[in-house]
Design an enzyme around this catalytic site. Structure first.
Site, PDB file in Angstrom:
ATOM      1  N   VAL A 193       9.393  11.861  13.683  1.00  0.00           N
ATOM      2  CA  VAL A 193       8.908  13.236  13.592  1.00  0.00           C
ATOM      3  C   VAL A 193       7.923  13.278  12.427  1.00  0.00           C
ATOM      4  O   VAL A 193       8.015  12.440  11.530  1.00  0.00           O
ATOM      5  CB  VAL A 193      10.073  14.230  13.351  1.00  0.00           C
ATOM      6  CG1 VAL A 193      10.936  14.350  14.581  1.00  0.00           C
ATOM      7  CG2 VAL A 193      10.904  13.853  12.137  1.00  0.00           C
ATOM      8  N   GLU A 231       1.948  11.722  13.854  1.00  0.00           N
ATOM      9  CA  GLU A 231       1.373  11.499  12.520  1.00  0.00           C
ATOM     10  C   GLU A 231       1.012  12.848  11.865  1.00  0.00           C
ATOM     11  O   GLU A 231       0.102  13.555  12.315  1.00  0.00           O
ATOM     12  CB  GLU A 231       0.150  10.583  12.538  1.00  0.00           C
ATOM     13  CG  GLU A 231       0.505   9.111  12.739  1.00  0.00           C
ATOM     14  CD  GLU A 231       1.391   8.558  11.617  1.00  0.00           C
ATOM     15  OE1 GLU A 231       1.185   8.908  10.453  1.00  0.00           O
ATOM     16  OE2 GLU A 231       2.305   7.788  11.925  1.00  0.00           O
ATOM     17  N   SER A 232       1.736  13.151  10.794  1.00  0.00           N
ATOM     18  CA  SER A 232       1.614  14.475  10.174  1.00  0.00           C
ATOM     19  C   SER A 232       0.195  14.821   9.721  1.00  0.00           C
ATOM     20  O   SER A 232      -0.258  15.949   9.905  1.00  0.00           O
ATOM     21  CB  SER A 232       2.570  14.579   8.986  1.00  0.00           C
ATOM     22  OG  SER A 232       2.301  13.561   8.044  1.00  0.00           O
ATOM     23  N   CYS A 246      12.779  16.332   6.793  1.00  0.00           N
ATOM     24  CA  CYS A 246      11.571  15.487   6.789  1.00  0.00           C
ATOM     25  C   CYS A 246      10.387  16.127   6.047  1.00  0.00           C
ATOM     26  O   CYS A 246       9.912  17.203   6.408  1.00  0.00           O
ATOM     27  CB  CYS A 246      11.156  15.174   8.223  1.00  0.00           C
ATOM     28  SG  CYS A 246       9.683  14.136   8.274  1.00  0.00           S
TER      29      CYS A 246
HETATM   30  N1  LIG Z   1       3.474   8.502   8.905  1.00  0.00           N
HETATM   31  C1  LIG Z   1       4.374   9.394   9.574  1.00  0.00           C
HETATM   32  C2  LIG Z   1       5.710   9.306   8.910  1.00  0.00           C
HETATM   33  C3  LIG Z   1       6.773  10.166   9.611  1.00  0.00           C
HETATM   34  C4  LIG Z   1       8.182   9.709   9.279  1.00  0.00           C
HETATM   35  O1  LIG Z   1       8.406   8.690   8.613  1.00  0.00           O
HETATM   36  N2  LIG Z   1       9.170  10.486   9.735  1.00  0.00           N
HETATM   37  C5  LIG Z   1      10.533  10.079   9.552  1.00  0.00           C
HETATM   38  C6  LIG Z   1      11.421  11.245   9.113  1.00  0.00           C
HETATM   39  S1  LIG Z   1      10.904  11.938   7.582  1.00  0.00           S
HETATM   40  C7  LIG Z   1      11.092   9.615  10.889  1.00  0.00           C
HETATM   41  O2  LIG Z   1      10.905  10.261  11.891  1.00  0.00           O
HETATM   42  N3  LIG Z   1      11.771   8.469  10.883  1.00  0.00           N
HETATM   43  C8  LIG Z   1      12.314   7.903  12.069  1.00  0.00           C
HETATM   44  C9  LIG Z   1      13.745   7.512  11.938  1.00  0.00           C
HETATM   45  O3  LIG Z   1      14.391   7.899  10.944  1.00  0.00           O
HETATM   46  O4  LIG Z   1      14.229   6.849  12.847  1.00  0.00           O
HETATM   47  C10 LIG Z   1       3.812  10.817   9.509  1.00  0.00           C
HETATM   48  O5  LIG Z   1       3.055  11.105   8.567  1.00  0.00           O
HETATM   49  O6  LIG Z   1       4.080  11.629  10.408  1.00  0.00           O
END
Ligand SMILES: N[C@@H](CCC(=O)N[C@@H](CS)C(=O)NCC(=O)O)C(=O)O
Length: 231
Positions: free
Chosen positions: A53, A70-71, A13
């Site tokens: 995550v 939220e990162s 990620c």
């Molecule tokens: N806007 C969020 C995006 C985080 C995100 O999209 N993480 C992905 C992995 S890179 C995730 O956990 N996706 C959930 C899934 O695959 O079910 C952030 O900045 O933290």
């Protein structure tokens, strides 16, 4: 409960990597807990409002904890609470500009997701062109800052933490086939190289990150992989 911060992660990620890089830059001890997003553990589903995550588990008095999601919010929290080098500019206008470029990095990740997962040659080319256009914008932003090697010059910032994981993808993709996305962006190329050499960036992922990313591409039967066969 441990008083240490815990970063709930996934091996590939890029959003997790932002937070890991900020923690490493500030030399904050933290624990990484890696989960499989294809089989989310119950404890994770319970504490992750979006099921995504990264999460940052922050121990509180009385054995309680706060869970940040939220990162970019996590990065801002680390910036406000942790000692170590400042990763945002002091000037409010420059700081706001940096936050905007962090958002731009997220927009690039959104195109990248389509670019790396599509099986369709046409969609792949649309995404490739969208990435070319976005990196031309980044090139112009870099041209406005004298020097380097980082986004804002000599000091590493959160914008660098956001873009380093973006560039890391291309280190793997380029071994398959040249995307030509950076052909017209020499400043972006130099920035990418400087970030790839930064210890916090190198240590934000597991040593066999490239193998995991290749496996991800294979699982998605990515069009990207077919380009290698033709080359
Ligand atoms: N806007 C969020 C995006 C985080 C995100 O999209 N993480 C992905 C992995 S890179 C995730 O956990 N996706 C959930 C899934 O695959 O079910 C952030 O900045 O933290």
């Amino acid at each position: 409960m441990s008083q240490q911060l815990t970063l709930v992660s996934h091996l590939l990620c890029p959003y997790v990597q932002r937070a890991a890089i900020a923690l490493l830059e500030k030399d904050v001890p933290f624990e990484r807990v890696v989960i499989d997003l294809a089989q989310k553990p119950d404890w994770f589903i319970k504490i992750s409002p979006l099921g995504k995550v990264p999460l940052l588990r922050v121990p509180q008095a009385g054995g309680k904890e706060a869970v940040l999601f939220e990162s970019n919010v996590i990065c801002e929290y680390l910036e406000e609470t942790q000692p170590g080098p400042r990763l945002h500019p002091e000037d409010p206008l420059a700081r706001a500009e940096h936050r905007a470029w962090m958002e731009f990095g997220s927009a690039i990740l959104s195109d990248l997701w389509g670019y790396e997962t599509t099986r369709d040659a046409e969609v792949y080319e649309q995404k490739r062109q969208a990435l070319v256009a976005k990196f031309q914008r980044v090139e112009a932003a870099l041209a406005a800052v004298p020097g380097g090697p980082y986004f804002a010059g000599e000091r590493f910032s959160l914008v660098d933490a956001v873009f380093a994981p973006v560039f890391r993808y291309f280190d793997v993709f380029d071994q398959i086939s040249d995307s030509h996305i950076f052909d017209e962006t020499p400043k972006v190329r130099a920035w990418r190289k400087a970030l790839s050499e930064r210890p916090s960036v190198r240590n934000a992922v597991v040593p066999d990150y490239a193998r995991h990313l290749r496996a991800f591409l294979e699982k998605h039967e990515a069009h990207l992989l077919t380009l290698a066969k033709r080359a």
